[in-house]
Design a protein around this motif. Structure first.
Motif, PDB file in Angstrom:
ATOM      1  N   SER A  25       0.821  -1.214   0.000  1.00 50.13           N
ATOM      2  CA  SER A  25       0.000   0.000   0.000  1.00 50.13           C
ATOM      3  C   SER A  25       0.854   1.263   0.000  1.00 50.13           C
ATOM      4  CB  SER A  25      -0.905   0.027   1.227  1.00 50.13           C
ATOM      5  OG  SER A  25      -0.133   0.235   2.396  1.00 50.13           O
ATOM      6  N   GLU A  26       2.123   1.110   0.367  1.00 57.47           N
ATOM      7  CA  GLU A  26       3.023   2.252   0.508  1.00 57.47           C
ATOM      8  C   GLU A  26       2.444   3.284   1.472  1.00 57.47           C
ATOM      9  OE1 GLU A  26       3.666   3.485  -3.520  1.00 57.47           O
ATOM     10  OE2 GLU A  26       4.888   1.731  -3.967  1.00 57.47           O
ATOM     11  N   ARG A  27       1.626   2.791   2.402  1.00 58.21           N
ATOM     12  CA  ARG A  27       0.972   3.613   3.431  1.00 58.21           C
ATOM     13  C   ARG A  27       0.124   4.747   2.854  1.00 58.21           C
ATOM     14  NH1 ARG A  27       2.324   2.805   8.920  1.00 58.21           N
ATOM     15  NH2 ARG A  27       3.875   1.193   9.149  1.00 58.21           N
ATOM     16  N   GLN A  28      -0.407   4.529   1.665  1.00 49.41           N
ATOM     17  CA  GLN A  28      -1.344   5.483   1.069  1.00 49.41           C
ATOM     18  C   GLN A  28      -2.750   5.096   1.488  1.00 49.41           C
ATOM     19  OE1 GLN A  28      -0.769   5.136  -3.126  1.00 49.41           O
ATOM     20  NE2 GLN A  28       1.237   6.095  -3.099  1.00 49.41           N
ATOM     21  N   SER A  29      -3.650   6.051   1.561  1.00 55.47           N
ATOM     22  CA  SER A  29      -5.041   5.757   1.855  1.00 55.47           C
ATOM     23  C   SER A  29      -5.653   5.051   0.650  1.00 55.47           C
ATOM     24  CB  SER A  29      -5.807   7.048   2.157  1.00 55.47           C
ATOM     25  OG  SER A  29      -5.278   7.648   3.319  1.00 55.47           O
ATOM     26  N   LEU A  30      -6.312   3.919   0.911  1.00 51.02           N
ATOM     27  CA  LEU A  30      -6.864   3.088  -0.154  1.00 51.02           C
ATOM     28  C   LEU A  30      -8.206   2.518   0.267  1.00 51.02           C
ATOM     29  CD1 LEU A  30      -3.718   0.833  -0.706  1.00 51.02           C
ATOM     30  CD2 LEU A  30      -4.406   2.694  -2.194  1.00 51.02           C
ATOM     31  N   THR A  31      -9.000   2.097  -0.707  1.00 51.16           N
ATOM     32  CA  THR A  31     -10.171   1.304  -0.382  1.00 51.16           C
ATOM     33  C   THR A  31      -9.699  -0.111  -0.065  1.00 51.16           C
ATOM     34  OG1 THR A  31     -10.572   0.549  -2.645  1.00 51.16           O
ATOM     35  CG2 THR A  31     -11.621   2.640  -1.984  1.00 51.16           C
ATOM     36  N   ARG A  73     -11.845   4.830   7.713  1.00 49.65           N
ATOM     37  CA  ARG A  73     -12.555   6.109   7.799  1.00 49.65           C
ATOM     38  C   ARG A  73     -13.320   6.322   6.494  1.00 49.65           C
ATOM     39  NH1 ARG A  73      -7.770  10.083   9.192  1.00 49.65           N
ATOM     40  NH2 ARG A  73      -6.938   9.008  10.996  1.00 49.65           N
ATOM     41  N   ASP A  74     -14.632   6.399   6.587  1.00 45.03           N
ATOM     42  CA  ASP A  74     -15.469   6.622   5.400  1.00 45.03           C
ATOM     43  C   ASP A  74     -15.133   5.633   4.281  1.00 45.03           C
ATOM     44  OD1 ASP A  74     -16.762   8.816   6.623  1.00 45.03           O
ATOM     45  OD2 ASP A  74     -15.128  10.135   6.019  1.00 45.03           O
ATOM     46  N   ASP A  75     -15.049   4.351   4.627  1.00 44.37           N
ATOM     47  CA  ASP A  75     -14.760   3.261   3.686  1.00 44.37           C
ATOM     48  C   ASP A  75     -13.364   3.337   3.063  1.00 44.37           C
ATOM     49  OD1 ASP A  75     -17.255   2.141   4.144  1.00 44.37           O
ATOM     50  OD2 ASP A  75     -18.196   3.266   2.522  1.00 44.37           O
ATOM     51  N   ILE A  76     -12.450   4.064   3.674  1.00 41.82           N
ATOM     52  CA  ILE A  76     -11.069   4.176   3.198  1.00 41.82           C
ATOM     53  C   ILE A  76     -10.137   3.691   4.309  1.00 41.82           C
ATOM     54  CG2 ILE A  76      -9.255   5.773   2.419  1.00 41.82           C
ATOM     55  CD1 ILE A  76     -11.477   5.583   0.399  1.00 41.82           C
ATOM     56  N   LEU A  77      -9.201   2.830   3.933  1.00 43.68           N
ATOM     57  CA  LEU A  77      -8.173   2.401   4.884  1.00 43.68           C
ATOM     58  C   LEU A  77      -7.148   3.517   5.018  1.00 43.68           C
ATOM     59  CD1 LEU A  77      -7.504  -1.228   3.638  1.00 43.68           C
ATOM     60  CD2 LEU A  77      -8.671  -0.573   5.749  1.00 43.68           C
TER      61      LEU A  77
END
Length: 86
Positions: A25-31, A73-77
């Motif tokens: 994920s490279e610590r990015q916000s993702l679904t 948060r709001d369907d985002i990891l």
């Protein structure tokens, strides 16, 4: 199950899969779907042949949540920085 055992190969242990999720994920916000696809791609690119079903991926996310590394948060990891996870 969380750590490698006789019955759980090191590449399938939940801590290992959790670390792979973080790297992929490279610590990015993702679904969740994006994180799942990135994990699958990462495992293929890094020659991890042991299958990881979706439910095992979700258990690894649960471990990351319990460790304070990720939250939904709001369907985002949302992945927390290492210094803030503790």
């Amino acid at each position: 199950m969380i750590a490698p055992t006789k019955g759980v190969a090191p590449q399938r242990a939940l801590l290992t899969v959790g670390a792979q999720i973080l790297m992929a994920s490279e610590r990015q916000s993702l679904t969740v779907t994006q994180a799942w696809r990135r994990l699958q791609k990462w495992r293929t690119e890094n020659d991890h042949k042991a299958p990881v079903p979706f439910w095992w991926f979700v258990l690894a996310l649960d471990v990351l949540y319990a460790l304070g590394t990720v939250e939904l948060r709001d369907d985002i990891l949302v992945f927390r920085e290492a210094s803030r996870a503790a």
